[in-house]
Each structure stands twice: as C-alpha cells, then as structure tokens.
Enzyme design. Structure first.
Site, PDB file in Angstrom:
ATOM      1  N   GLU A  80     -27.033  52.691  -9.115  1.00 18.70           N
ATOM      2  CA  GLU A  80     -26.819  54.140  -9.080  1.00 18.70           C
ATOM      3  C   GLU A  80     -26.041  54.545 -10.329  1.00 18.70           C
ATOM      4  O   GLU A  80     -24.892  54.130 -10.519  1.00 18.70           O
ATOM      5  CB  GLU A  80     -26.025  54.516  -7.821  1.00 18.70           C
ATOM      6  N   LYS A 139      -8.496  63.904   3.228  1.00 20.99           N
ATOM      7  CA  LYS A 139      -8.021  63.419   1.929  1.00 20.99           C
ATOM      8  C   LYS A 139      -9.116  63.750   0.913  1.00 20.99           C
ATOM      9  O   LYS A 139     -10.134  63.069   0.820  1.00 20.99           O
ATOM     10  CB  LYS A 139      -7.748  61.911   1.994  1.00 20.99           C
ATOM     11  N   CYS A 178     -25.824  61.945  -4.547  1.00 21.06           N
ATOM     12  CA  CYS A 178     -26.102  60.620  -3.965  1.00 21.06           C
ATOM     13  C   CYS A 178     -27.558  60.481  -3.552  1.00 21.06           C
ATOM     14  O   CYS A 178     -28.123  59.401  -3.600  1.00 21.06           O
ATOM     15  CB  CYS A 178     -25.174  60.352  -2.794  1.00 21.06           C
ATOM     16  N   GLU A 214     -21.095  57.188   4.136  1.00 22.69           N
ATOM     17  CA  GLU A 214     -22.241  57.757   3.406  1.00 22.69           C
ATOM     18  C   GLU A 214     -22.056  57.333   1.960  1.00 22.69           C
ATOM     19  O   GLU A 214     -21.177  57.842   1.277  1.00 22.69           O
ATOM     20  CB  GLU A 214     -22.257  59.279   3.586  1.00 22.69           C
TER      21      GLU A 214
END
Ligand code: NDP
Length: 469
Positions: free
Chosen positions: A377, A170, A279, A245
């Site tokens: 973040e 996906k 990331c 992750e």
C-alpha cells in the site's frame, strides 16, 4: 495559528495532566499552523473513568432519548460544516472543494445512517425459550487516522453513541483540528457528561494506554497494519474486542468492453482523489492485456490532467499529509522505476511549478503483479496498471494480494460484473460506481476484521445476551 491545549473529559474542557505540546505543519506550505497538547496515560485513565461512570446511566437510555441526542448533534454538525472543511484542508491538505464536499458529507451520511439504523434496530428477539438481547458493549476506545479524518471519527463515534456506548476518542496528531471541532459540536449538542471524551497525543502513548486499559471493553482502530497488530497484542491481556480497519491494495477490474478508455480515465482520476490517501483506493487497475496500449494512453492523459497545487485554491489535488508521507511515496516511485515498472505518467520529485509543500506528481506505472509497487500500500497518488489475458486471469491477479479491503468491477454487463465481484476475496466490491452508506465496510485477510458503516457497523458496538427460560 490554532492552539488546542485542552482535552474534553467528563463534559468539560480540561488541562492535560501530561505536559508537552507538538507543533503541527500545514502540508501545503510546510509552515507551522498551530499546536496541540500531548496527553499522558494519566489523561487516558481520567477519560476512561469518566466514560465508565457515564456508561451506567447512558447505556440505559431509551431509543427515543438517543435519537433526540443524535438529531441535536446533526443540527450542531451542520452549523459547523464550513469550519470543519477549513480545518481538514489546513491539517491534511485536502482541496477545499473535496473538504467541503465528500469529506464533510461522509460525516453527515454516517450521522443520518446511525439515526436510521437506531430507529428500526431490533434489540430483542425471542428464539424458542431464549430471549436474545442486544446491549451496548461498554466503554469504547476509538483510534483514528488522518486520511479522511472526519469520516474516520464519525463512522465510529456516531454508531457507538447510537448503540448506547460511551467513548474515548484518540484522534491522529496529523488531523487534530477537525477532531477538536467535532468535540465542540458534541459538547454544544448536549451529549451527557462522560459519554464522549477526547484525549489528544501520541499513538504510542494514548493509543497504547487505551488498548491496554482494563476498563476499556472494545477498541475500534483504523490505520496501518503494523499498528493494528500492535493494538491486538496490547489488547490481548484484557481480552477486549478489537475491530481493525487496515490498509488495502484494491483491484479495479475493467471488462473488455466499449468505453474502456473512459473507464480507465475515470479510475485514474479516482485514484488521485485525496492524493491517493484512501485505504479502499482502486490502486491496481487490471485491464485487458490486448488493449494495454490504449489503456496506458488514457491513463497518462487523465493523470496529466489532474491539477496539483494549493488546496485552498482550485487545484484538484493537494499535497500528501506530511514530509514523512512524501518521503515514503517518493521512495516507492523510485523503487518502481528501479524494479523495472514502466512509468506511464508522473514520476519522482515535485510537480512542475511547485517548490514548497509535500506535493507528489500523479503517477502511473504499468507492470506485473509481482512488483513491490503492485503489492504494498503506497498511500499516495500512484496507480499501478496490470494486464490480464482472460477473466479468470483477471480474478487471479485481483486475489493475488495480502489485502482484501475493497475491489471494483466496471463493465457493460452488470450480471457479468456481479459474477466477477463474487469471486474477489474482499469486504466490499463496488460495481460500476456503486456507493451506499448501508454497505458494510471492512477487510478480508490482512485488511482487518469487523465491519463499519450501516447496520453492521452499529452491531460492532453491541454485546449479545441470552436470557434462557
Ligand atoms: P498509523 O497506523 O500509525 O496511525 C493511525 C492511528 O493510530 C493514529 O491515531 C496514531 O496516532 C495511532 N497509533 C500509532 N501508534 C499506536 C499504537 N502503538 N497504539 C495505538 N495507536 C497508535 O498510521 P499513519 O498515520 O502513521 O500512516 C502510516 C501508514 O498507514 C500509511 O502510509 C498507510 O499505508 C496506512 N494507513 C492506512 C489507513 C487506512 O485507512 N487503512 C489510514 C492511515 C494510514 P498518531 O499518529 O497521532 O501518533
């Protein structure tokens, strides 16, 4: 205009069962660049059934058969590199040089790594009276984000196929084009029907249907912490393996050495690569407090030297991926100013000379580690500089975070850098620019669980069986 209105299920391009499409926007122009179909739970069910049926035979293929398949994929992947790069630029705004460079190179690297690991992996081992056998885990749901789109897909699909698993991918709506081309590559390479399937659509529908599906054995997800938590909850009722992750706020420690100015400049321009949407980005630059003035000057100069503009041209930095992402990053920049962080470079609003597109000024703050801009973040081109008094203080600042995905240590004394690397609680610490496709990649703390890349990433797709006696 691109139109991708079919899904890849059971070795064929099929019409969706669900109805509806979504227009996709080029972040550099704010204009519609194409549309994709939106799938439904019924499409996921069809894809999972195909993957389950294919697993019976594909899981029994030999190492040699799977190596031959991966090599066929490599030859098709290499033919389509320019198209992949163009799609990446169009869908998420990576500069052409980056898209045709590191973005697509990462896919090649994961493919080569999957081949190398499969060539030598020990699937069976005797320990006393027990034969320990490693077997493919089964049907894997792979849910990926848009930020390094081909990297994120290939770091999951290639080891899964190498291990003998079947998959339902996906991809993110925001980076649907490169995933579509990858599906065409796998089709052209002759991947057996049902082994690789792809359903496009909304995460809340397709991702959730995969996470809750009783016939999916494992979910591998990369993306935000909130969605990772939701997936874990959705997957709990069927007790499937979940590999996550998630995000990071990775520390970048610079030792008090000659060459500090150059290292600050490199870390600052490194933060701006991919518009900061990485990331593992070294988003907290931890520098000697006594040399903060010198470090700020170097960071400002490096940030101001980053050219921002049309990613199809020569600019070093393109836009961020979407209007939502632009608004999020702008809100963080404003919050940084409001909470008293010193603005060293950049700031709110569009870069000079640009009045269209989701462009952000390469921005640098100098502040303390307790500010929101140092803790959350941001996922944009925003670097936060923090001063340390001594190395113990630097390590304490590095570890004072909810995240633990990556860390960076640069300095003249490699042993000293390694000593510090051992003290940072994160999954991968890069010393003086180290890079390795075999290095396991994944998070401590709220950056996730499990590992991708190399042999560790391959092992995620295996179950362990003991045959005793
Ligand atoms: P998301 O976590 O929302 O999306 C990642 C993937 O998960 C996409 O394919 C998305 O589908 C899908 N998804 C969304 N909701 C669900 C759900 N309920 N169940 C299963 N799958 C779902 O990331 P965003 O793209 O929205 O980015 C938001 C923030 O996440 C960023 O600002 C950044 O901080 C962080 N992020 C971190 C990344 C990393 O590498 N660690 C990568 C990307 C983002 P779709 O979007 O198509 O609906």
């Amino acid at each position: 205009m691109r139109e991708y209105l079919k899904f890849y299920i059971d070795g064929q391009w099929v019409d969706p069962i669900g109805s509806g499409t979504v227009d996709l926007v080029n972040p550099a122009t704010e204009e519609i660049s194409g549309k994709i179909a939106l799938g439904s739970e019924a499409d996921v069910d069809k894809a999972v059934k195909a993957a389950r049926a294919a697993f019976a035979s594909y899981s029994q293929t030999s190492r040699e058969e799977r190596l031959a398949l991966l090599k066929a994929i490599k030859s098709e992947y290499e033919k389509r590199l320019p198209e992949l790069a163009e799609a990446i630029t169009e869908e998420m705004g990576a500069p052409a040089s980056l898209a045709s460079g590191f973005h697509t190179f990462l896919g090649t690297g994961h493919l080569d790594t999957a081949i190398a690991v499969l060539e030598k992996f020990v699937f069976e081992e005797r320990q006393g009276d027990t034969l320990i056998v490693k077997e493919p885990i089964g049907v894997c749901g792979l849910i990926t984000p848009w930020n390094w789109p081909i990297n994120q897909v290939t770091v999951k699909v290639f080891p899964a196929l190498a291990a003998g698993c079947t998959v339902v991918l996906k991809p993110p709506q925001l980076a649907a084009y490169s995933a579509q081309i990858l599906a065409e590559i796998l089709d052209a390479a002759g991947v057996p029907k049902g082994v690789f399937n792809m359903v496009q659509g909304k995460g809340s529908v397709i991702g959730s249907a995969l996470s809750t599906h009783p016939d999916v054995d494992m979910i591998s997800f990369t993306g935000s912490e909130s969605v990772g938590v939701q997936i874990s909850k959705d997957a709990a009722d069927t007790v499937k393996r979940v590999c996550l992750e998630l995000g990071g706020k990775s520390p970048y420690i610079l030792l008090d050495d000659d060459g500090l100015t150059e290292r600050v400049a490199a870390a600052t321009s490194g933060m701006m690569v991919n518009s900061g949407q990485t990331c593992s980005a070294g988003s907290r630059l931890i520098v000697p407090q006594a040399r903060m003035a010198e470090a700020k000057a170097a960071a400002a100069q490096a940030a101001e030297a980053v050219t921002v503009g049309n990613p199809a041209g020569n600019a070093a930095m393109g836009p961020v991926v979407s209007e939502d992402q632009f608004d999020t990053v702008q809100a963080y920049i404003k919050q940084g100013i409001d909470e008293g962080a010193e603005l060293v470079a950049g700031g709110p609003g569009l870069p000079e000379g640009l009045d269209k597109g989701y462009y952000v000024k390469p921005t640098v703050f100098a502040t303390t580690n307790d500010k929101v801009v140092a803790r959350e973040e941001i996922f944009g081109p925003v670097l936060v500089m923090i001063g340390y008094n001594d190395l113990e203080d630097a390590v304490a600042i590095a570890n004072d975070t909810d995240f633990g995905l990556a860390g960076y240590v640069d300095g003249n004394d490699q042993d000293k850098c390694h000593e510090i690397a051992r003290k940072i609680r994160a999954g991968a610490i890069y010393v003086n620019g180290g890079f390795d496709f075999n290095a396991p990649f994944g998070g401590y703390k709220r950056s996730g669980n499990g590992r991708e890349w190399g042999e560790h990433g391959f092992a995620e797709y295996l179950e362990t069986k003991a045959i005793v006696g």
